[in-house]
Design a protein around this motif. Structure first.
Motif, PDB file in Angstrom:
ATOM      1  N   ARG A  94       0.823  -1.211   0.000  1.00 56.12           N
ATOM      2  CA  ARG A  94       0.000   0.000   0.000  1.00 56.12           C
ATOM      3  C   ARG A  94       0.857   1.261   0.000  1.00 56.12           C
ATOM      4  NH1 ARG A  94      -4.648  -2.217   4.117  1.00 56.12           N
ATOM      5  NH2 ARG A  94      -5.956  -3.137   2.483  1.00 56.12           N
ATOM      6  N   VAL A  95       1.924   1.246   0.790  1.00 61.85           N
ATOM      7  CA  VAL A  95       2.836   2.401   0.794  1.00 61.85           C
ATOM      8  C   VAL A  95       3.445   2.576  -0.598  1.00 61.85           C
ATOM      9  CG1 VAL A  95       5.010   3.325   1.717  1.00 61.85           C
ATOM     10  CG2 VAL A  95       3.350   2.247   3.266  1.00 61.85           C
ATOM     11  N   ALA A  96       3.918   1.490  -1.160  1.00 58.88           N
ATOM     12  CA  ALA A  96       4.569   1.581  -2.476  1.00 58.88           C
ATOM     13  C   ALA A  96       3.571   2.028  -3.543  1.00 58.88           C
ATOM     14  CB  ALA A  96       5.183   0.232  -2.849  1.00 58.88           C
ATOM     15  N   CYS A  97       2.330   1.593  -3.411  1.00 58.75           N
ATOM     16  CA  CYS A  97       1.299   1.950  -4.387  1.00 58.75           C
ATOM     17  C   CYS A  97       0.959   3.440  -4.291  1.00 58.75           C
ATOM     18  CB  CYS A  97       0.070   1.086  -4.134  1.00 58.75           C
ATOM     19  SG  CYS A  97      -1.250   1.305  -5.332  1.00 58.75           S
ATOM     20  N   ALA A  98       0.842   3.935  -3.065  1.00 53.81           N
ATOM     21  CA  ALA A  98       0.473   5.347  -2.866  1.00 53.81           C
ATOM     22  C   ALA A  98       1.573   6.299  -3.314  1.00 53.81           C
ATOM     23  CB  ALA A  98       0.132   5.590  -1.401  1.00 53.81           C
ATOM     24  N   PHE A  99       2.818   5.829  -3.245  1.00 54.60           N
ATOM     25  CA  PHE A  99       3.942   6.736  -3.513  1.00 54.60           C
ATOM     26  C   PHE A  99       4.839   6.212  -4.645  1.00 54.60           C
ATOM     27  CE2 PHE A  99       2.479   7.449   0.801  1.00 54.60           C
ATOM     28  CZ  PHE A  99       2.320   8.827   0.808  1.00 54.60           C
ATOM     29  N   ALA A 100       4.216   5.507  -5.588  1.00 53.90           N
ATOM     30  CA  ALA A 100       4.986   4.834  -6.639  1.00 53.90           C
ATOM     31  C   ALA A 100       5.833   5.800  -7.467  1.00 53.90           C
ATOM     32  CB  ALA A 100       4.043   4.042  -7.552  1.00 53.90           C
ATOM     33  N   ALA A 101       5.384   7.050  -7.585  1.00 56.80           N
ATOM     34  CA  ALA A 101       6.095   7.989  -8.461  1.00 56.80           C
ATOM     35  C   ALA A 101       7.125   8.844  -7.717  1.00 56.80           C
ATOM     36  CB  ALA A 101       5.083   8.893  -9.174  1.00 56.80           C
ATOM     37  N   GLU A 102       7.227   8.653  -6.398  1.00 55.20           N
ATOM     38  CA  GLU A 102       8.166   9.471  -5.622  1.00 55.20           C
ATOM     39  C   GLU A 102       9.619   9.062  -5.899  1.00 55.20           C
ATOM     40  OE1 GLU A 102       7.487  12.055  -3.603  1.00 55.20           O
ATOM     41  OE2 GLU A 102       5.359  11.857  -4.148  1.00 55.20           O
ATOM     42  N   PRO A 103      10.513  10.032  -5.857  1.00 57.32           N
ATOM     43  CA  PRO A 103      11.918   9.689  -6.129  1.00 57.32           C
ATOM     44  C   PRO A 103      12.531   8.753  -5.078  1.00 57.32           C
ATOM     45  CG  PRO A 103      11.659  12.018  -5.511  1.00 57.32           C
ATOM     46  CD  PRO A 103      10.292  11.479  -5.725  1.00 57.32           C
ATOM     47  N   TRP A 104      11.965   8.744  -3.860  1.00 53.35           N
ATOM     48  CA  TRP A 104      12.508   7.868  -2.816  1.00 53.35           C
ATOM     49  C   TRP A 104      11.949   6.440  -2.882  1.00 53.35           C
ATOM     50  CZ3 TRP A 104       8.389   6.216   0.042  1.00 53.35           C
ATOM     51  CH2 TRP A 104       7.270   7.054   0.129  1.00 53.35           C
ATOM     52  N   LEU A 105      10.974   6.226  -3.754  1.00 49.55           N
ATOM     53  CA  LEU A 105      10.292   4.923  -3.784  1.00 49.55           C
ATOM     54  C   LEU A 105      11.237   3.738  -4.038  1.00 49.55           C
ATOM     55  CD1 LEU A 105       8.579   2.675  -5.696  1.00 49.55           C
ATOM     56  CD2 LEU A 105       7.667   3.376  -3.469  1.00 49.55           C
ATOM     57  N   PRO A 106      12.106   3.809  -5.069  1.00 49.07           N
ATOM     58  CA  PRO A 106      12.996   2.659  -5.317  1.00 49.07           C
ATOM     59  C   PRO A 106      13.842   2.302  -4.092  1.00 49.07           C
ATOM     60  CG  PRO A 106      13.040   4.186  -7.169  1.00 49.07           C
ATOM     61  CD  PRO A 106      12.268   4.866  -6.092  1.00 49.07           C
ATOM     62  N   ASP A 107      14.330   3.319  -3.395  1.00 47.65           N
ATOM     63  CA  ASP A 107      15.138   3.022  -2.214  1.00 47.65           C
ATOM     64  C   ASP A 107      14.281   2.375  -1.122  1.00 47.65           C
ATOM     65  OD1 ASP A 107      17.525   2.917  -0.812  1.00 47.65           O
ATOM     66  OD2 ASP A 107      17.071   4.770   0.272  1.00 47.65           O
TER      67      ASP A 107
END
Lengths: 203, 203
Positions: A94-107
């Motif tokens: 859910r966290v990854a889905c909500a913030f999938a486009a954030e630059p910190w997401l891959p990390d």
């Protein structure tokens, strides 16, 4: 830039090495990675599996853990077999889905995989997810609140339906110019397909 | 010479490209290939599958045929999807089991895979197996008679039990210095393991 979609599941063993290596490989190939979190549980359930196939079929499971050990050794990434497998990955997804486009997401994604498969931490717990966020330079509390909002729960459900519509049945999967590749061991081919999307150029 | 055991099943899709490429790769690496025919059917049945998992799980099946198409294109070997899948491979496996040590065996194995996966020929039929033998330079009639002898039927059953004891659950599988590798896509690692049997040398 050409996009490589990376469909991953935080509970999936082979998604761990794929998440660890995809960004550097895509960078080198001049590709953008589109991070696509999803859940395998609902997909497995539809085909009658109510547990990981690696638990349902213990001979395959035993092989998988040894194979993963070899893969992680070759990539020089740590592996500690989780004391619970598979761990419920809904909160992390859910966290990854909500913030999938954030630059910190891959990390953040790599931190969650590391917590689950290298530290045996319980990623079902909000404080562990918060730790993963902090390790990615993000303060966790508000993020988790946002991830738990009803519209984001729906967004993750929709994401699972998209996976099904794409013919995805396992993780990791890669979508390269509408071509589906399944398995960490197909990442090289998926990248090659992004560059030359034909049956000839993938040797 | 160090030996690489090649456990194959004539009905197995991914065994086809593995059989096509293993000898040249082993030659180049200075390894002997030990050809180990076996049957997956009895192993699948023990875990409750009474058909190929690619038929039981059609989404996986659809993916597998496309994946095989890509693999065969990359290896430049022909593929025609068999009109019957999986084809009963008992007769072919009995011949391979009875004559596993013959110098013509590797060629016969490739001929049977070619008949099944490139020509859509019915390898359950003795005359097709005879054709495969003839294409390998062998006159077929007496060979098939020998393969159908009771002691050889027992030998193939024993071979399946050996596969189970080794933890084999799918095909192709490779045994390299007691280490098990599963899948055509693990052949490179199996060869590397023959040379350096350790978790470090397989990158």
């Amino acid at each position: 830039m050409v996009a490589l979609e990376f469909w991953f599941e935080f509970a999936s063993t082979y998604s761990y090495p794929a998440a660890a290596r995809i960004q550097a490989m895509a960078d080198q190939a001049g590709l953008t990675v589109v991070w696509q979190p999803f859940l395998l549980g609902p997909i497995f359930q539809r085909q009658g599996w109510h547990d990981s196939p690696f638990n349902l079929y213990p001979v395959q499971g035993r092989y998988m853990w040894r194979d993963l050990e070899r893969i992680c050794a070759a990539l020089n990434i740590p592996l500690r077999r989780p004391s619970v497998f598979p761990r419920n990955s809904v909160l992390a997804a859910r966290v990854a889905c909500a913030f999938a486009a954030e630059p910190w997401l891959p990390d953040f994604v790599r931190q969650v995989f590391h917590a689950n498969f290298a530290e045996d931490l319980d990623i079902t717990k909000p404080d562990i997810i918060q730790t993963c966020l902090e390790r990615s330079g993000i303060s966790g509390h508000r993020i988790i609140e946002r991830a738990l909002a009803p519209d984001n729960k729906d967004a993750l459900r929709l994401q699972v339906e998209r996976a099904v519509a794409l013919g995805i049945f396992g993780a990791p999967s890669f979508l390269a110019a509408d071509e589906l590749f399944w398995g960490n061991d197909r990442l090289e081919q998926a990248i090659a397909w992004c560059k030359v999307p034909s049956l000839v150029g993938i040797a």
